[in-house]
Design a protein around this motif. Structure first.
Motif, PDB file in Angstrom:
ATOM      1  N   ASP A 196       6.992  -9.253 -10.126  1.00 45.89           N
ATOM      2  CA  ASP A 196       8.395  -9.610 -10.397  1.00 45.89           C
ATOM      3  C   ASP A 196       8.879 -10.757  -9.523  1.00 45.89           C
ATOM      4  N   SER A 214       7.518  -5.473   8.237  1.00 40.88           N
ATOM      5  CA  SER A 214       8.084  -4.113   8.289  1.00 40.88           C
ATOM      6  C   SER A 214       8.008  -3.540   9.691  1.00 40.88           C
ATOM      7  N   THR A 274       6.242   0.566   3.577  1.00 41.70           N
ATOM      8  CA  THR A 274       7.614   0.775   3.127  1.00 41.70           C
ATOM      9  C   THR A 274       7.679   1.518   1.802  1.00 41.70           C
ATOM     10  N   LYS A 296       0.828  -1.205   0.000  1.00 40.95           N
ATOM     11  CA  LYS A 296       0.000   0.000   0.000  1.00 40.95           C
ATOM     12  C   LYS A 296       0.865   1.259   0.000  1.00 40.95           C
TER      13      LYS A 296
HETATM   14  P1  GDP Z   1       2.209  -2.257   3.050  1.00 39.87           P
HETATM   15  O1  GDP Z   1       2.122  -2.495   4.501  1.00 39.87           O
HETATM   16  O2  GDP Z   1       0.997  -2.724   2.306  1.00 39.87           O
HETATM   17  O3  GDP Z   1       2.559  -0.832   2.695  1.00 39.87           O
HETATM   18  O4  GDP Z   1       3.406  -3.159   2.512  1.00 39.87           O
HETATM   19  P2  GDP Z   1       4.861  -3.348   3.218  1.00 39.87           P
HETATM   20  O5  GDP Z   1       5.641  -2.121   3.024  1.00 39.87           O
HETATM   21  O6  GDP Z   1       4.696  -3.864   4.589  1.00 39.87           O
HETATM   22  O7  GDP Z   1       5.427  -4.564   2.376  1.00 39.87           O
HETATM   23  C1  GDP Z   1       5.505  -4.515   0.985  1.00 39.87           C
HETATM   24  C2  GDP Z   1       6.974  -4.690   0.580  1.00 39.87           C
HETATM   25  O8  GDP Z   1       7.033  -4.959  -0.816  1.00 39.87           O
HETATM   26  C3  GDP Z   1       7.806  -3.433   0.778  1.00 39.87           C
HETATM   27  O9  GDP Z   1       9.109  -3.817   1.138  1.00 39.87           O
HETATM   28  C4  GDP Z   1       7.797  -2.761  -0.593  1.00 39.87           C
HETATM   29  O10 GDP Z   1       8.971  -1.998  -0.827  1.00 39.87           O
HETATM   30  C5  GDP Z   1       7.790  -3.971  -1.489  1.00 39.87           C
HETATM   31  N1  GDP Z   1       7.111  -3.780  -2.789  1.00 39.87           N
HETATM   32  C6  GDP Z   1       5.981  -3.076  -3.066  1.00 39.87           C
HETATM   33  N2  GDP Z   1       5.631  -3.236  -4.357  1.00 39.87           N
HETATM   34  C7  GDP Z   1       6.565  -4.058  -4.906  1.00 39.87           C
HETATM   35  C8  GDP Z   1       6.727  -4.651  -6.204  1.00 39.87           C
HETATM   36  O11 GDP Z   1       5.942  -4.449  -7.123  1.00 39.87           O
HETATM   37  N3  GDP Z   1       7.803  -5.491  -6.355  1.00 39.87           N
HETATM   38  C9  GDP Z   1       8.679  -5.765  -5.353  1.00 39.87           C
HETATM   39  N4  GDP Z   1       9.693  -6.596  -5.601  1.00 39.87           N
HETATM   40  N5  GDP Z   1       8.548  -5.223  -4.124  1.00 39.87           N
HETATM   41  C10 GDP Z   1       7.501  -4.407  -3.904  1.00 39.87           C
END
Ligand code: GDP
Ligand code: IMO
Ligand code: MG
Length: 427
Positions: free
Chosen positions: A333, A299, A46, A20
């Motif tokens: 990816d 995270s 993140t 997100k």
């Molecule tokens: P959130 O809590 O939904 O914001 O997600 P988090 O930040 O906890 O975890 C998602 C992780 O996936 C983070 O480390 C992001 O940098 C990473 N991320 C988000 N989109 C992508 C993507 O399209 N590809 C990859 N490889 N990493 C991604």
């Protein structure tokens, strides 16, 4: 660019950590306001900027776009010292929040004793632990629902605030006789941050409605996720707030009819931190592969995330409850290199197909006749990192996305192919 309208909500469709924060950061440039609606420091969003990692827990994920303003809405619970620390970390990076950050006076406090109660409650559950983040989220929301919580606005009148704090703690100590807490130390900590936080505290509902009337663009940032929603998730293995669309509305005071678009964030596979059912879970080397390649470690708590296949029963359920208008498929990816991909398409109990995600979690246990229905798709070996359009994706990756669109019935408007800001395909 797809027309998302003036007011957009972003919601996790699975068990959290779908990505997100990345989309909020990217879209923030085009929005005047980013508003957090629910949850607290249990969230970890993140964002990578030029290989530098930022993790947002309580501050909305729009902070890095310096022209964007931010709000912590009334539906959140906040821990003041951690918030002050988060603000300080941003200040150290040259990112000032002054004049562009506001916190609802109706937001409830998650104090350090709520964290202790969180731990005590987990201990009392024995083998049935939820695996919370230990941030006091459940106990803080319990106080709110019990009509004994402390709202941030009360801090404006220090003496009354202090009395309420002492009374709240005393009541909880009667309920939890083992709860030891140095009230004076925590109050001193609050006092230390009070002056700096005062300018941020306001009636954010009034503020937001003024901005809506002025035609400003507003992005409502969901935290946690649909399957962790207190009503619609895998209860009791959920968080203590409505993480789905209902919580976005009550947690900000933005009326539902004002929301133009609702983007569901859907990871190309599934992960979950903490305990609870996970029908597509992979307890094998494919699960390990996804964890390692996707960097699937919490995270907020650093815990290894459980990993599994894409589950479209979950995705369809999230579409239904949230009224999603768009999907951002993330981390496509990460699937590179897997020879065959599985997509869960249905849940069967003793051979009979369930109509939707069940409320009775025992139905999801293999011992009770549970079996997922699935299809298989061929994988691909090409790295996707440099793909900038849907057409540049390998044919099998395109087919995987198209199949998901077919099953779920919504377009994958955004497709993530890496964690960097520019690694996002708009379809
Ligand atoms: P959130 O809590 O939904 O914001 O997600 P988090 O930040 O906890 O975890 C998602 C992780 O996936 C983070 O480390 C992001 O940098 C990473 N991320 C988000 N989109 C992508 C993507 O399209 N590809 C990859 N490889 N990493 C991604
Ligand atoms: P973001 O916003 C993943 C999970 C916890 C636990 C359960 C209850 O980063 O996607 P809590 O501390 O809320 O009482 O824990 O909910 N949980 C999350 N898992 N991402 C999150 O947020 C989460 N927020 C809560 O792991 O299983
Ligand atoms: Mg997260």
């Amino acid at each position: 660019m797809t027309n998302l309208g003036n007011i957009t909500a972003i919601i996790g469709t699975q068990w959290g950590d779908e990505g997100k924060g990345k989309l909020v950061d990217i879209l923030a440039e085009k929005y005047d306001w980013i508003v957090r609606a629910t949850g607290g420091a249990n969230a970890g969003h993140t964002i990578y900027v030029n290989e530098k990692k930022f993790v947002f827990h309580q501050v909305p994920s729009g902070a890095l776009q310096l022209n964007t303003k931010m709000i912590i809405g009334n539906g959140c619970v906040i821990n003041l010292p951690s918030l002050a620390e988060e603000i300080q970390l941003l200040t150290n990076e040259g990112i000032s929040l002054a004049g562009r950050f506001f916190i609802s006076d109706r937001v409830h406090l998650a104090c350090d004793y709520h964290k202790k109660i969180d731990v005590l409650q987990e201990e009392m559950k024995g083998g049935k632990k939820i695996g919370t983040t230990g941030r006091g989220i459940g106990p803080a929301y319990s106080d709110k629902i019990n009509r004994m919580g402390i709202r941030l606005g009360e801090i404006l009148n220090w003496d009354a605030f202090e009395t309420h704090y002492q009374n709240n703690l005393a009541t909880l100590q009667k309920i939890y006789p083992g709860l030891e807490h140095d009230a004076n130390a925590e109050l001193a900590e609050f006092k230390k941050h009070r002056e700096a936080l005062l300018p941020y505290i306001t009636d954010t509902v009034l503020l937001l409605h003024g901005e809506i009337t002025a035609g400003k663009k507003i992005l409502l940032e969901g935290a946690n996720a649909t399957m962790l929603d207190i009503d619609h998730g895998t209860y009791p293995f959920v968080t203590s707030s409505n993480a789905s669309i209902g919580g976005i509305v009550t947690g900000t005071g933005v009326p539902p009819r004002k929301i133009d678009s609702i983007i569901g964030i859907l990871k190309a596979y599934t992960t979950r931190v903490g305990a609870g059912p996970f029908p597509s879970e992979l307890n094998n080397e494919t699960g390990e592969y996804l964890r390692a390649k996707g960097g699937e470690f919490g995270s907020t708590t650093g815990r290894p995330r459980r990993c599994g296949w894409m589950d479209t029963v979950v995705a369809k359920y999230a579409c239904m409850i949230n009224g999603l208008t768009h999907i951002n498929l993330t981390k496509l990816d990460v699937l590179t290199g897997l020879p065959t991909l599985r997509i869960i398409t249905g849940y069967k109990v003793h051979g009979k197909l369930l109509e939707s995600f069940p409320s009775d979690l025992s139905q999801l246990e293999p011992a009770n006749g549970f079996e997922p229905e699935y299809i298989e798709m061929p994988g691909w070996t090409e790295a996707l990192d440099n793909c900038t359009s849907f057409e540049q994706l390998p044919a099998n990756a395109q087919a995987y996305v198209t199949k998901l669109e077919e099953i779920i019935g919504l377009p994958m408007t955004f497709i993530g192919v890496g964690y960097n800001r520019n690694q996002l395909i708009t379809k």
